[in-house]
Design a protein around this motif. Structure first.
Motif, mmCIF file in Angstrom:
data_model
loop_
_atom_site.group_PDB
_atom_site.id
_atom_site.type_symbol
_atom_site.label_atom_id
_atom_site.label_comp_id
_atom_site.label_asym_id
_atom_site.label_seq_id
_atom_site.Cartn_x
_atom_site.Cartn_y
_atom_site.Cartn_z
ATOM 1 N N ASN A 54 0.314 21.096 -9.686
ATOM 2 C CA ASN A 54 1.775 20.367 -9.817
ATOM 3 C C ASN A 54 1.875 19.329 -10.538
ATOM 4 O O ASN A 54 1.400 18.097 -9.776
ATOM 5 C CB ASN A 54 2.177 20.243 -8.293
ATOM 6 C CG ASN A 54 3.604 19.913 -7.954
ATOM 7 O OD1 ASN A 54 4.220 19.096 -8.654
ATOM 8 N ND2 ASN A 54 4.056 20.678 -7.029
ATOM 9 N N ARG A 55 2.352 19.145 -11.584
ATOM 10 C CA ARG A 55 2.399 17.753 -12.420
ATOM 11 C C ARG A 55 3.155 16.757 -11.785
ATOM 12 O O ARG A 55 2.793 15.813 -12.062
ATOM 13 C CB ARG A 55 2.629 18.408 -13.986
ATOM 14 C CG ARG A 55 2.305 17.118 -15.129
ATOM 15 C CD ARG A 55 2.758 17.419 -16.371
ATOM 16 N NE ARG A 55 2.591 16.623 -17.393
ATOM 17 C CZ ARG A 55 1.276 16.475 -17.785
ATOM 18 N NH1 ARG A 55 0.572 17.253 -17.565
ATOM 19 N NH2 ARG A 55 1.076 15.390 -18.767
ATOM 20 N N HIS A 56 4.182 17.128 -11.212
ATOM 21 C CA HIS A 56 5.163 16.190 -10.645
ATOM 22 C C HIS A 56 4.277 15.164 -9.608
ATOM 23 O O HIS A 56 4.460 14.151 -9.621
ATOM 24 C CB HIS A 56 6.303 16.719 -10.231
ATOM 25 C CG HIS A 56 7.399 15.851 -9.455
ATOM 26 N ND1 HIS A 56 7.975 14.790 -9.899
ATOM 27 C CD2 HIS A 56 7.672 15.764 -8.181
ATOM 28 C CE1 HIS A 56 8.722 14.164 -9.281
ATOM 29 N NE2 HIS A 56 8.208 14.663 -8.015
ATOM 30 N N GLU A 59 1.570 13.215 -11.006
ATOM 31 C CA GLU A 59 2.268 11.902 -11.756
ATOM 32 C C GLU A 59 2.584 11.030 -10.563
ATOM 33 O O GLU A 59 2.274 9.755 -10.637
ATOM 34 C CB GLU A 59 3.555 12.142 -12.303
ATOM 35 C CG GLU A 59 3.183 13.051 -13.726
ATOM 36 C CD GLU A 59 2.669 12.081 -14.869
ATOM 37 O OE1 GLU A 59 2.409 10.990 -14.574
ATOM 38 O OE2 GLU A 59 2.660 12.555 -15.946
ATOM 39 N N GLU A 60 3.138 11.406 -9.375
ATOM 40 C CA GLU A 60 3.218 10.745 -8.223
ATOM 41 C C GLU A 60 2.094 10.232 -7.572
ATOM 42 O O GLU A 60 2.160 8.949 -7.360
ATOM 43 C CB GLU A 60 4.310 11.445 -7.203
ATOM 44 C CG GLU A 60 5.477 11.880 -7.596
ATOM 45 C CD GLU A 60 6.441 10.538 -7.775
ATOM 46 O OE1 GLU A 60 6.070 9.752 -6.888
ATOM 47 O OE2 GLU A 60 7.108 10.693 -8.824
#
Length: 457
Positions: A54-56, A59-60
């Motif tokens: 889950n790239r999002h 990043e978070e």
């Protein structure tokens, strides 16, 4: 990103979704500051499973400072196998992110990764560390930090330890080590890395060259060319610094490299020819060694006719030209003439690539200055004068190629027979026309060549 083989998550997407919606990650992140190893282990596993693929969310994680926490855990618990394993998997899945690389560049992660590289006792651990290092080597600041942390020595130790092994898993590690060497020897995305040159020199001092050659000699006939490609790319880059060229010559590396040319696997001769060309670049001693080896010259001439392998054909021609350009020996000129290599250099002047044309023109000019008498007959048979005239007449010929063509013409005018060919081909008229060329260098060369042709200079 393709999951690492050690990732056997039991969480399905359906189970992960409610965890994400409930902002469970926000609750788990502070737990990474715990001093309880058990708490760190379970928190790390949970975060990894929820954020995997889950790239999002990844990043978070970087935004909220997970990188600092991961590096701290790797530092404080370097001897804890379970924690190190979870920590490395997390870094492996984040390392591709530009934001993660930037955050990592502000930590001492390089020291810890090199330490883990040295203490890794199984292939799985080595693979994970190599995957992280390969991603970090794309970032210039991290590349510098890896060099300062001694990653070259660690790679050298691994190559030395595994060079005689024939096990498939060891071959994978050797390839990974070779690939990483290549990455460390190249500029990153922003290029200009100040440590690239010094890194090349240091690796040669460590004996990496001979370790790579040992590997190549062992795998030269293997159908799996992945190790060959990696090692050959590393060799070529190591041959770039002048100080390395000298050391490699002193250690008879050129002879060992030449021995690998027996391979019929196309990637091997292609890369080897490029490495030999790099080794001869600016080195008269290397050019003379290569230029007085009849078996090498005969093989080069054969490859100059290799229509089924255009890459090998091009490299063979370029190496032949390089040997002539960088040598100052009459014996080398005679050896290339005897091997019937001159006609290929004349053909090279008509290449579609200006760089290759200029290499050929300069090589022939230098050879003509050394021993025009030896080359005279081959020049006439290969119609060199007529080829040069076409280059001068063609409006598509680059100014530099025209300039070098006239430089070679001036050399040819020292031969009575070739002068006669030049006069009969009416090159004088073309030179007069070039006196009004838009390039000042071409005009200057045309004026000078006319003076020599008319006996005025």
């Amino acid at each position: 990103k393709k999951p690492h083989k050690s990732l056997s998550f039991t969480y399905t997407e359906e189970m992960k979704k409610p965890c994400i919606e409930a902002d469970l990650i926000v609750t788990l992140i502070p737990l990474l500051e715990s001093t309880d190893p058990e708490m760190l282990l379970h928190a790390g596993r949970a975060i990894g499973r929820i954020c995997y693929d889950n790239r999002h969310l990844q990043e978070e994680l970087v935004k909220v400072g997970v990188i600092t926490a991961l590096v701290r855990i790797l530092t404080d618990y370097a001897e804890s196998e379970p924690l190190v394993h979870v920590d490395l998997l997390a870094l492996c899945n984040l390392a591709d992110l530009d934001t993660a690389k930037e955050a990592l560049s502000k930590t001492k992660v390089a020291e810890q990764l090199v330490k883990q590289l040295r203490r890794a006792e199984n292939h799985e651990r080595l693979e994970i560390v190599f995957e992280i290092l390969q991603a970090l080597a794309e970032h210039d600041a991290l590349k510098v930090q890896l060099v300062e942390a001694g990653v070259q020595e660690a790679l050298s130790e691994i190559l030395l330890r595994l060079r005689s092994s024939s096990r498939a898993e060891d071959t994978c590690i050797v390839k990974a080590a070779s690939d990483l060497i290549v990455s460390l020897l190249l500029g990153g995305k922003n290029s200009g890395c100040p440590y690239v040159h010094g890194n090349c020199v240091r690796m040669v001092q460590l004996g990496v060259i001979h370790q790579l050659l040992d590997l190549l000699e062992k795998h030269v006939e293997s159908e799996d060319v992945s190790v060959q490609r990696a090692a050959l790319c590393a060799l070529r880059n190591l041959a770039i610094p002048v100080v390395n060229k000298v050391q490699m010559l002193e250690e008879s590396v050129a002879e060992r490299i030449q021995a690998l040319l027996r391979s019929e696997m196309p990637p091997v001769p292609f890369k080897i020819l490029g490495t030999l060309r790099m080794l001869a670049d600016g080195q008269a001693d290397a050019a003379e060694i290569l230029g007085q080896d009849p078996s090498l010259l005969n093989r080069l001439v054969q490859w100059c006719d290799a229509n089924d392998h255009s890459g090998i054909r091009g490299e063979a021609n370029r190496l032949l030209a390089s040997i002539l350009r960088h040598n100052r020996s009459q014996e080398v000129v005679k050896a290339i003439q005897e091997a019937q290599g001159v006609k290929h250099l004349v053909s090279m002047t008509a290449s579609e690539q200006a760089a290759m044309q200029n290499e050929a023109l300069n090589a022939l000019a230098i050879a003509s200055a050394i021993d025009l008498e030896t080359l005279e007959e081959s020049f006439k048979e290969s119609q060199l004068v007529q080829s040069l005239h076409k280059l001068l007449q063609d409006d598509n010929t680059s100014p530099e190629v025209k300039y070098n063509s006239m430089g070679l013409l001036c050399r040819l005018l020292n031969s009575a027979d070739l002068r006669r060919d030049i006069e009969e081909d009416k090159i004088e008229e073309t030179l007069e026309h070039l006196c009004s060329h838009s390039s000042a260098n071409v005009v200057q060369a045309a004026v000078t060549t006319l003076q020599v042709l008319r006996g005025e200079a």
